[in-house]
Enzyme design. Structure first.
Site, PDB file in Angstrom:
ATOM      1  N   SER A   1       7.879 -10.459  30.189  1.00 38.59           N
ATOM      2  CA  SER A   1       6.819 -11.402  29.818  1.00 38.59           C
ATOM      3  C   SER A   1       6.838 -11.858  28.351  1.00 38.59           C
ATOM      4  CB  SER A   1       5.459 -10.758  30.121  1.00 38.59           C
ATOM      5  OG  SER A   1       5.229  -9.678  29.228  1.00 38.59           O
TER       6      SER A   1
ATOM      7  N   ASN B   1      -2.747 -20.163  15.220  1.00 44.05           N
ATOM      8  CA  ASN B   1      -2.426 -18.746  14.985  1.00 44.05           C
ATOM      9  C   ASN B   1      -3.007 -18.225  13.670  1.00 44.05           C
ATOM     10  OD1 ASN B   1      -0.959 -18.753  17.354  1.00 44.05           O
ATOM     11  ND2 ASN B   1       0.991 -19.178  16.334  1.00 44.05           N
TER      12      ASN B   1
ATOM     13  N   GLU C   1       3.123 -21.852  30.276  1.00 47.30           N
ATOM     14  CA  GLU C   1       4.324 -22.198  29.496  1.00 47.30           C
ATOM     15  C   GLU C   1       5.323 -23.014  30.311  1.00 47.30           C
ATOM     16  OE1 GLU C   1       6.059 -19.290  26.990  1.00 47.30           O
ATOM     17  OE2 GLU C   1       4.123 -18.463  26.410  1.00 47.30           O
TER      18      GLU C   1
ATOM     19  N   LYS D   1       2.915  -8.631  21.378  1.00 51.64           N
ATOM     20  CA  LYS D   1       2.230  -9.924  21.472  1.00 51.64           C
ATOM     21  C   LYS D   1       1.316 -10.105  20.266  1.00 51.64           C
ATOM     22  CE  LYS D   1       4.112 -10.382  25.566  1.00 51.64           C
ATOM     23  NZ  LYS D   1       3.624  -9.796  26.781  1.00 51.64           N
TER      24      LYS D   1
ATOM     25  N   ASN E   1      -2.830 -17.979  27.391  1.00 52.26           N
ATOM     26  CA  ASN E   1      -2.638 -16.679  26.718  1.00 52.26           C
ATOM     27  C   ASN E   1      -3.808 -15.738  26.952  1.00 52.26           C
ATOM     28  OD1 ASN E   1      -0.904 -18.641  25.231  1.00 52.26           O
ATOM     29  ND2 ASN E   1      -0.409 -16.810  24.029  1.00 52.26           N
TER      30      ASN E   1
ATOM     31  N   THR F   1       2.383 -18.881  34.489  1.00 54.20           N
ATOM     32  CA  THR F   1       1.966 -19.139  33.109  1.00 54.20           C
ATOM     33  C   THR F   1       1.874 -20.639  32.821  1.00 54.20           C
ATOM     34  OG1 THR F   1       2.736 -18.959  30.822  1.00 54.20           O
ATOM     35  CG2 THR F   1       4.430 -18.872  32.495  1.00 54.20           C
TER      36      THR F   1
ATOM     37  N   TYR G   1      12.209 -17.468  28.782  1.00 54.16           N
ATOM     38  CA  TYR G   1      11.083 -16.889  29.553  1.00 54.16           C
ATOM     39  C   TYR G   1      10.431 -17.967  30.420  1.00 54.16           C
ATOM     40  CZ  TYR G   1       6.218 -15.639  30.508  1.00 54.16           C
ATOM     41  OH  TYR G   1       5.005 -15.442  31.130  1.00 54.16           O
TER      42      TYR G   1
ATOM     43  N   LYS H   1      10.143 -18.376  34.552  1.00 50.96           N
ATOM     44  CA  LYS H   1       8.873 -18.446  35.286  1.00 50.96           C
ATOM     45  C   LYS H   1       8.795 -19.759  36.071  1.00 50.96           C
ATOM     46  CE  LYS H   1       5.773 -15.955  35.280  1.00 50.96           C
ATOM     47  NZ  LYS H   1       5.434 -14.747  36.098  1.00 50.96           N
TER      48      LYS H   1
HETATM   49  P1  NAD Z   1       3.486  -7.077  30.864  1.00 45.48           P
HETATM   50  O1  NAD Z   1       4.816  -7.243  30.225  1.00 45.48           O
HETATM   51  O2  NAD Z   1       2.385  -6.401  30.126  1.00 45.48           O
HETATM   52  O3  NAD Z   1       3.658  -6.285  32.241  1.00 45.48           O
HETATM   53  C1  NAD Z   1       4.703  -6.532  33.132  1.00 45.48           C
HETATM   54  C2  NAD Z   1       4.763  -5.362  34.116  1.00 45.48           C
HETATM   55  O4  NAD Z   1       5.837  -5.623  35.042  1.00 45.48           O
HETATM   56  C3  NAD Z   1       5.066  -4.011  33.454  1.00 45.48           C
HETATM   57  O5  NAD Z   1       4.201  -3.020  33.974  1.00 45.48           O
HETATM   58  C4  NAD Z   1       6.511  -3.732  33.844  1.00 45.48           C
HETATM   59  O6  NAD Z   1       6.811  -2.343  33.949  1.00 45.48           O
HETATM   60  C5  NAD Z   1       6.596  -4.439  35.197  1.00 45.48           C
HETATM   61  N1  NAD Z   1       7.980  -4.811  35.538  1.00 45.48           N
HETATM   62  C6  NAD Z   1       8.875  -5.459  34.743  1.00 45.48           C
HETATM   63  N2  NAD Z   1      10.056  -5.572  35.381  1.00 45.48           N
HETATM   64  C7  NAD Z   1       9.908  -5.001  36.607  1.00 45.48           C
HETATM   65  C8  NAD Z   1      10.762  -4.819  37.718  1.00 45.48           C
HETATM   66  N3  NAD Z   1      12.032  -5.233  37.676  1.00 45.48           N
HETATM   67  N4  NAD Z   1      10.283  -4.218  38.825  1.00 45.48           N
HETATM   68  C9  NAD Z   1       8.991  -3.775  38.869  1.00 45.48           C
HETATM   69  N5  NAD Z   1       8.131  -3.906  37.833  1.00 45.48           N
HETATM   70  C10 NAD Z   1       8.589  -4.505  36.711  1.00 45.48           C
HETATM   71  O7  NAD Z   1       3.064  -8.531  31.327  1.00 45.48           O
HETATM   72  P2  NAD Z   1       1.613  -9.224  31.380  1.00 45.48           P
HETATM   73  O8  NAD Z   1       1.339  -9.833  30.076  1.00 45.48           O
HETATM   74  O9  NAD Z   1       0.665  -8.279  31.986  1.00 45.48           O
HETATM   75  O10 NAD Z   1       1.931 -10.409  32.406  1.00 45.48           O
HETATM   76  C11 NAD Z   1       1.831 -10.199  33.809  1.00 45.48           C
HETATM   77  C12 NAD Z   1       2.195 -11.492  34.524  1.00 45.48           C
HETATM   78  O11 NAD Z   1       1.314 -12.538  34.114  1.00 45.48           O
HETATM   79  C13 NAD Z   1       3.607 -11.985  34.232  1.00 45.48           C
HETATM   80  O12 NAD Z   1       4.135 -12.506  35.427  1.00 45.48           O
HETATM   81  C14 NAD Z   1       3.400 -13.088  33.194  1.00 45.48           C
HETATM   82  O13 NAD Z   1       4.416 -14.047  33.282  1.00 45.48           O
HETATM   83  C15 NAD Z   1       2.061 -13.639  33.607  1.00 45.48           C
HETATM   84  N6  NAD Z   1       1.239 -14.234  32.531  1.00 45.48           N
HETATM   85  C16 NAD Z   1       1.000 -13.549  31.373  1.00 45.48           C
HETATM   86  C17 NAD Z   1       0.160 -14.109  30.408  1.00 45.48           C
HETATM   87  C18 NAD Z   1      -0.169 -13.389  29.117  1.00 45.48           C
HETATM   88  O14 NAD Z   1      -0.817 -13.963  28.238  1.00 45.48           O
HETATM   89  N7  NAD Z   1       0.205 -12.140  28.937  1.00 45.48           N
HETATM   90  C19 NAD Z   1      -0.405 -15.370  30.615  1.00 45.48           C
HETATM   91  C20 NAD Z   1      -0.113 -16.045  31.807  1.00 45.48           C
HETATM   92  C21 NAD Z   1       0.685 -15.462  32.764  1.00 45.48           C
HETATM   93  O1  DAU Z   2       0.686 -19.004  27.498  1.00 42.99           O
HETATM   94  C1  DAU Z   2       0.869 -17.876  28.295  1.00 42.99           C
HETATM   95  C2  DAU Z   2       1.922 -16.984  27.689  1.00 42.99           C
HETATM   96  O2  DAU Z   2       1.343 -16.415  26.529  1.00 42.99           O
HETATM   97  C3  DAU Z   2       2.418 -15.900  28.631  1.00 42.99           C
HETATM   98  O3  DAU Z   2       3.079 -16.499  29.718  1.00 42.99           O
HETATM   99  C4  DAU Z   2       3.375 -14.944  27.920  1.00 42.99           C
HETATM  100  O4  DAU Z   2       3.717 -13.878  28.786  1.00 42.99           O
HETATM  101  C5  DAU Z   2       2.668 -14.396  26.702  1.00 42.99           C
HETATM  102  O5  DAU Z   2       3.565 -13.568  25.985  1.00 42.99           O
HETATM  103  C6  DAU Z   2       2.154 -15.524  25.805  1.00 42.99           C
HETATM  104  O6  DAU Z   2       3.244 -16.240  25.177  1.00 42.99           O
HETATM  105  P1  DAU Z   2       3.186 -16.692  23.623  1.00 42.99           P
HETATM  106  O7  DAU Z   2       4.565 -16.888  23.164  1.00 42.99           O
HETATM  107  O8  DAU Z   2       2.211 -17.784  23.427  1.00 42.99           O
HETATM  108  O9  DAU Z   2       2.524 -15.350  23.005  1.00 42.99           O
HETATM  109  P2  DAU Z   2       2.848 -14.478  21.712  1.00 42.99           P
HETATM  110  O10 DAU Z   2       1.750 -13.464  21.589  1.00 42.99           O
HETATM  111  O11 DAU Z   2       4.239 -13.998  21.681  1.00 42.99           O
HETATM  112  O12 DAU Z   2       2.676 -15.536  20.539  1.00 42.99           O
HETATM  113  C7  DAU Z   2       1.466 -16.243  20.348  1.00 42.99           C
HETATM  114  C8  DAU Z   2       1.659 -17.185  19.168  1.00 42.99           C
HETATM  115  O13 DAU Z   2       1.803 -16.407  17.970  1.00 42.99           O
HETATM  116  C9  DAU Z   2       2.922 -18.029  19.262  1.00 42.99           C
HETATM  117  O14 DAU Z   2       2.677 -19.307  18.684  1.00 42.99           O
HETATM  118  C10 DAU Z   2       3.933 -17.278  18.397  1.00 42.99           C
HETATM  119  C11 DAU Z   2       3.066 -16.661  17.319  1.00 42.99           C
HETATM  120  N1  DAU Z   2       3.546 -15.377  16.769  1.00 42.99           N
HETATM  121  C12 DAU Z   2       3.843 -14.375  17.645  1.00 42.99           C
HETATM  122  C13 DAU Z   2       4.317 -13.155  17.191  1.00 42.99           C
HETATM  123  C14 DAU Z   2       4.659 -12.059  18.163  1.00 42.99           C
HETATM  124  C15 DAU Z   2       3.675 -15.199  15.397  1.00 42.99           C
HETATM  125  O15 DAU Z   2       3.381 -16.109  14.607  1.00 42.99           O
HETATM  126  N2  DAU Z   2       4.145 -13.994  14.945  1.00 42.99           N
HETATM  127  C16 DAU Z   2       4.485 -12.968  15.776  1.00 42.99           C
HETATM  128  O16 DAU Z   2       4.940 -11.902  15.294  1.00 42.99           O
END
Ligand code: NAD
Ligand code: DAU
Length: 350
Positions: free
Chosen positions: A88, A257, A135, A197, A187, A133, A158, A162
């Protein structure tokens, strides 16, 4: 309400753990099977409070393993899948894209194949819920929002992986009649987010008085949503009886940010009694993320209009709760940042 056997993938991760907890606690007539490989991002500590519930089972396994997935479906006869397992983190996808293809695309296709073979009846109990997502839509300029009809234009490995998985889900719906829903969310932030993150990384570095890395000019914009509101949106959509639909989920809550980082620094200084603005001094502008998407903003009108979902919490409430959670869970932070995280951190921010 009918009994159901629901497979949640990635339930030990950030969003997945909130989804698992919500479903296990709210629906005693469902059995929730949490399938997770426990990669660096998966952590069973996230689910300590519900691990002994009768309607919950944890299964350690890899969605990339087609035979294992096929056998699992034969053994448990799942009625529905909520698919969150993924690689992710965008920065990791830039360092090592291949695992993103294997997990996010091939892993999803393995699950789709297992559902196709296993689901023969059309009683309405089967559903493949694909968690995606915003994205996939690419990047916005200063104006406008992503709507469900926005063309896909992914910019990072990434988001390309997706986007591809979304296409496969729709293709299986179209070609084989597989019942699915997809939601594309902005996000998330909240408890249990891995500190690679932005928000937990800023909290962690501010607490430890380490440099807070800001990519480029810091004016990149994201639309932030409280993770428990995302889980509630998934619950609402899952139970809506809508099939072959897509919903955008977001908070109408855009922040640059740099503003969010300053806000977090200010709250931390206050909470732990540091001098005003002392954490802000840790802010360090560094080289930009390659292909960095300038702005995301989600229009979530459809899910509100059709299903009545909207965020429950303001960002000001949510960010304070989040910071308090990290302040109260420093051991959790220590546990997840030992080992692999240190190597990643050095490679990413050397
Ligand atoms: P995360 O990275 O915290 O968790 C991902 C989980 O998937 C982990 O528990 C990991 O062990 C498991 N995993 C990874 N590879 C695997 C595999 N091969 N088999 C089984 N399990 C596996 O991710 P998250 O931030 O909780 O995101 C969850 C979902 O939501 C993802 O599909 C991501 O694309 C989507 N999403 C995330 C965000 C965000 O802001 N974090 C926003 C929109 C959508
Ligand atoms: O929009 C949904 C997505 O949000 C999810 O699908 C992804 O799984 C999740 O990781 C997130 O992606 P982003 O790339 O937006 O999130 P991240 O927290 O990595 O970064 C948020 C913003 O902050 C982005 O503009 C990059 C910036 N950033 C991030 C990091 C880690 C920095 O400036 N410095 C940093 O060290």
């Amino acid at each position: 309400m009918m009994n159901r056997r629901i497979l949640v993938t990635g339930g030990a991760g950030f969003i997945g753990s909130h989804v698992v907890r919500l479903f296990v606690s709210k629906y005693s007539n469902y059995h929730i099977y949490n399938l997770d490989k426990l990669t660096y991002a998966g952590n069973l500590e996230n689910l300590k409070d519900i691990e002994n519930k009768d309607n919950y089972t944890f299964i350690k396994g890899d969605i990339r393993d087609a035979k294992f997935i096929e056998d699992l479906f034969s053994e448990y006869q799942f009625d529905a899948v909520i698919h969150l397992a993924a690689e992710s983190h965008v920065d990791r996808s830039i360092l090592d894209p291949l695992i993103f293809l294997e997990t996010n695309i091939m892993g999803t296709v393995n699950l789709l194949n297992a559902c196709k073979v296993s689901w023969k009846d059309d009683s309405g109990r089967n559903l493949f819920y694909h968690v995606s997502t915003d994205e996939v839509y690419g990047t916005l300029g200063d104006e406008g929002f992503f709507v469900e009809a926005t063309s896909y234009d992914p910019q990072s490995p990434y988001s390309a992986s997706k986007a591809s998985s979304d296409h496969f889900v729709r293709a299986y719906g179209n070609t084989y009649g597989l019942p699915y829903v997809i939601s594309n969310c902005s996000n998330n932030y909240g408890p249990n987010q891995f500190p690679e993150k932005l928000i937990p990384l800023v909290i962690q570095n501010a607490l430890n008085q380490k440099p807070i890395p800001v990519y480029g000019d810091g004016k990149y914009t994201r639309d932030w949503l409280w993770v428990k509101d995302h889980a509630l949106a998934i619950d609402t959509i899952f139970h809506s009886k809508k099939v072959n639909e897509t919903y955008n989920i977001g908070g109408f809550n855009e922040w640059q940010n740099i503003d969010i980082i300053k806000l977090i620094c200010g709250i931390i200084d206050k909470q732990i009694g540091r001098d005003d603005k002392s954490s802000e001094k840790l802010i360090t502008f560094i080289k930009d993320r390659p292909g960095h998407d300038r702005r995301y903003a989600i229009d979530s009108t459809k899910v509100k209009r059709e299903l009545g979902w909207s965020p429950s919490l303001t960002f000001e409430e949510g960010i304070e709760k989040t910071i308090n959670w990290y302040l109260g869970n420093t051991q959790w932070l220590k546990n997840v940042t030992s080992g692999e995280y240190q190597k990643y951190y050095e490679r990413q921010y050397q």
